[in-house]
Design a protein around this motif. Structure first.
Motif, PDB file in Angstrom:
ATOM      1  N   ASN A  33     -13.196  35.574 -85.756  1.00 50.53           N
ATOM      2  CA  ASN A  33     -13.643  34.202 -85.499  1.00 50.53           C
ATOM      3  C   ASN A  33     -13.105  33.286 -86.593  1.00 50.53           C
ATOM      4  O   ASN A  33     -13.499  33.399 -87.757  1.00 50.53           O
ATOM      5  CB  ASN A  33     -15.169  34.144 -85.476  1.00 50.53           C
ATOM      6  N   LEU A  34     -12.192  32.386 -86.214  1.00 48.76           N
ATOM      7  CA  LEU A  34     -11.745  31.355 -87.145  1.00 48.76           C
ATOM      8  C   LEU A  34     -12.803  30.257 -87.121  1.00 48.76           C
ATOM      9  O   LEU A  34     -12.872  29.465 -86.193  1.00 48.76           O
ATOM     10  CB  LEU A  34     -10.371  30.827 -86.736  1.00 48.76           C
ATOM     11  N   ARG A  35     -13.613  30.216 -88.145  1.00 53.47           N
ATOM     12  CA  ARG A  35     -14.838  29.417 -88.145  1.00 53.47           C
ATOM     13  C   ARG A  35     -14.571  27.921 -88.186  1.00 53.47           C
ATOM     14  O   ARG A  35     -15.188  27.137 -87.471  1.00 53.47           O
ATOM     15  CB  ARG A  35     -15.688  29.835 -89.349  1.00 53.47           C
ATOM     16  N   GLN A  36     -13.669  27.506 -89.077  1.00 52.53           N
ATOM     17  CA  GLN A  36     -13.421  26.073 -89.247  1.00 52.53           C
ATOM     18  C   GLN A  36     -11.975  25.835 -89.652  1.00 52.53           C
ATOM     19  O   GLN A  36     -11.455  26.521 -90.533  1.00 52.53           O
ATOM     20  CB  GLN A  36     -14.355  25.495 -90.310  1.00 52.53           C
ATOM     21  N   ILE A  37     -11.344  24.867 -89.005  1.00 50.50           N
ATOM     22  CA  ILE A  37      -9.945  24.561 -89.303  1.00 50.50           C
ATOM     23  C   ILE A  37      -9.787  23.056 -89.442  1.00 50.50           C
ATOM     24  O   ILE A  37     -10.170  22.294 -88.548  1.00 50.50           O
ATOM     25  CB  ILE A  37      -9.009  25.074 -88.191  1.00 50.50           C
ATOM     26  N   MET A  38      -9.237  22.625 -90.576  1.00 44.72           N
ATOM     27  CA  MET A  38      -8.857  21.228 -90.778  1.00 44.72           C
ATOM     28  C   MET A  38      -7.363  21.114 -90.516  1.00 44.72           C
ATOM     29  O   MET A  38      -6.576  21.892 -91.048  1.00 44.72           O
ATOM     30  CB  MET A  38      -9.127  20.820 -92.227  1.00 44.72           C
TER      31      MET A  38
END
Length: 254
Positions: A242-247
């Motif tokens: 799971n890639l939780r957060q991406i900016m």
């Protein structure tokens, strides 16, 4: 780049009539997913769905307003009738209405809250059962929320309420992982920086519109297709990742 593991997925994309939502729908359909496009503009939705079908993809245009409970519930029923259980939801619908806080634009505040926050929750409520069911069946299940870099930066003067709504989406995404993660439903929060979308056309102040144009000229923008590429990457990872957060920012944006 082509992604594995997207063929056969059943996808809902909100705000799919333009910008990031359109690009996500087109990209995921090209990868073999069945895509339901949700937005308010019927004519525009049909045109995009037609383009996808002409290219050999599967697409369903569903007119829906995320600020209306009955509309969202009817849309969810329509999607299930056509495609069955949904296993990927992309919460993209949003509105950006910057103005000085002392103008007291309650109408704008309410519209942003109802679209950007409660609208996201309405979609989550409508499809949580689908995502959990898909995961129980051993399928990959994803909730992808499109937030904004505006959730963090404080130098966008007059964007306080918009930024607050996006901060709510970012925090909601983090907290939902404690509820969905143990049930094998992934939650990803994506925060784009300056991106070429219709959001800028919502601005009714010439001064603020000019300021945004100046930032775009100095920094540049991402294309909506580049955000769609990130969504495709996230959703195509192995089920246990799971890639939780991406900016995602233009290189020149601080």
């Amino acid at each position: 780049m082509s992604y594995q593991n997207l063929a056969g997925r059943t996808v809902v994309v909100t705000g799919a009539a333009s910008g990031i939502g359109e690009a996500v729908a087109v990209r995921l359909a090209a990868e073999g997913a069945r895509v339901a496009l949700l937005a308010r503009r019927a004519e525009r939705l049909e045109a995009i769905a037609g383009k996808i079908r002409a290219g050999g993809g599967e697409a369903l245009a569903v007119v829906a307003d995320v600020t209306d409970d009955a509309s969202v519930e009817a849309a969810a029923a329509r999607v299930r009738e056509a495609y069955g259980t949904v296993d990927l939801v992309v919460n993209n619908a949003g509105v950006m209405l910057p103005n000085p806080i002392d103008e007291g634009r309650i109408d704008e505040w309410q519209r942003m809250l109802d679209t950007n926050v409660t609208g996201v929750l309405r979609i989550i409520r409508a499809f949580t059962g689908d995502l959990v069911r898909a995961a129980e069946e051993g399928r990959t299940a994803d909730l992808v929320n499109i937030s904004s870099i505006g959730a963090h930066v404080t130098n966008f003067t007059n964007y306080a309420v918009y930024g607050a709504t996006k901060a709510a989406v970012t925090h909601l995404s983090a907290l939902l992982r404690t509820e969905f993660g143990p049930r094998d439903v992934r939650v990803t929060n994506i925060e784009p920086g300056l991106t070429e979308t219709e959001l800028s056309t919502h601005i009714d102040s010439e001064e603020l519109s000019g300021q945004l144009d100046g930032m775009v000229e100095a920094i540049g923008t991402l294309a909506a297709e580049e955000i769609a590429d990130v969504v495709g990457y996230v959703a195509s990872r192995p089920r246990h990742v799971n890639l939780r957060q991406i900016m995602v920012l233009p290189t020149r944006q601080a």
